[in-house]
Scaffold this active site. Structure first.
Site, short mmCIF file in Angstrom:
data_model
loop_
_atom_site.label_atom_id
_atom_site.label_comp_id
_atom_site.label_asym_id
_atom_site.label_seq_id
_atom_site.Cartn_x
_atom_site.Cartn_y
_atom_site.Cartn_z
N ARG A 45 0.88 -1.18 0.00
CA ARG A 45 0.00 0.00 0.00
C ARG A 45 0.91 1.22 0.00
O ARG A 45 1.74 1.37 0.88
CB ARG A 45 -0.88 -0.02 1.26
CG ARG A 45 -1.80 1.19 1.42
CD ARG A 45 -2.88 1.19 0.35
NE ARG A 45 -4.03 1.99 0.75
CZ ARG A 45 -4.12 3.31 0.67
NH1 ARG A 45 -3.09 4.01 0.23
NH2 ARG A 45 -5.23 3.93 1.02
N GLU A 53 -11.43 3.99 -5.23
CA GLU A 53 -11.54 2.54 -5.38
C GLU A 53 -11.84 2.17 -6.83
O GLU A 53 -12.40 2.98 -7.58
CB GLU A 53 -12.64 2.00 -4.46
CG GLU A 53 -12.40 2.26 -2.99
CD GLU A 53 -11.14 1.57 -2.47
OE1 GLU A 53 -10.99 0.37 -2.71
OE2 GLU A 53 -10.31 2.25 -1.85
N ARG A 97 -0.95 -5.60 4.68
CA ARG A 97 -0.18 -5.11 3.55
C ARG A 97 1.01 -4.29 4.04
O ARG A 97 0.93 -3.61 5.05
CB ARG A 97 -1.05 -4.25 2.63
CG ARG A 97 -2.21 -4.98 2.01
CD ARG A 97 -3.09 -4.04 1.21
NE ARG A 97 -3.64 -2.97 2.05
CZ ARG A 97 -4.52 -2.07 1.62
NH1 ARG A 97 -4.92 -2.10 0.36
NH2 ARG A 97 -5.00 -1.16 2.44
#
Length: 221
Positions: A45, A53, A97
């Site tokens: 990320r 999104e 992440r």
């Protein structure tokens, strides 16, 4: 006094040495979406930015819906898919992440995306790209030429029960813990965070008249 300071310095050095350093991640990049990459088996990320999104829509100035989230993902792929990157890990997020700064030939990927209007500065976590976003906004670049929710707000409203299937029926008929039937209109303070559970008797309404006729009262704010 010198001896005490030396002891503190030694302890600090030992503690820092005990902390595991996160090694740089290098390799060819696979773009997942506007702010998420994959290098080898590592999902990354990008630090300090937040992109719409993949399924997030925008609205043009003429009022037309446009799939800007998908467009942004494709733009990022066109620029960086398959490129050799070097990522500097900073931490891990709640999804496991790696959060990192990533570079292609010395260029900060996140900075480029914010400058081009393909992502926002994520000021909740960092002000590194604040001025870059402001410049993109003034220049009307990328998503700044459209109307859209912040990605964080969009993610919140996509939680199950918070967005209705019928765009014409978006009034939320909620039942409080004390059994009160209250409806929330779009734009009210608690609208976005209110979820509707039909199993509990809650429902969506298409008009205030329908909500009132069904026994619901309006939310005060």
């Amino acid at each position: 006094m010198l001896r005490i300071c030396s002891r503190f310095a030694l302890i600090a050095a030992l503690l820092l040495g005990a902390l595991p350093a996160m090694a740089e991640i290098t390799g060819k990049v696979r773009v997942i979406d506007g702010d998420t990459l994959e290098v080898g088996q590592t999902r990354i990320r990008l630090h300090g930015i937040d992109a719409p999104e993949s399924d997030q829509p925008c609205t043009t100035l003429s009022g037309q819906n446009w799939a800007c989230g998908d467009w942004i993902t494709r733009q990022v792929r066109d620029r960086f898919q398959g490129a050799k990157v070097r990522c500097e890990p900073l931490s891990k997020d709640r999804y496991g992440r790696m959060v990192a700064r990533c570079f292609v030939d010395g260029t900060d990927i996140a900075k480029v995306l914010v400058q081009e209007g393909l992502a926002f500065a994520y000021r909740r976590y960092s002000l590194d790209y604040d001025l870059d976003e402001k410049a993109a906004y003034v220049a009307n670049k990328g998503v700044h030429g459209f109307v859209l929710q912040s990605p964080a707000r969009y993610r919140l409203t996509r939680i199950k029960g918070r967005v209705g299937d019928d765009p014409d029926c978006q009034i939320k008929g909620n039942i409080s813990a004390s059994g009160k039937h209250i409806y929330h209109m779009p734009g009210q303070k608690f609208y976005d965070r209110t979820g509707i559970s039909p199993a509990k008797g809650e429902r969506w309404f298409c008009s205030e008249a329908q909500a009132k006729a069904s026994g619901w009262r309006p939310a005060k704010r």
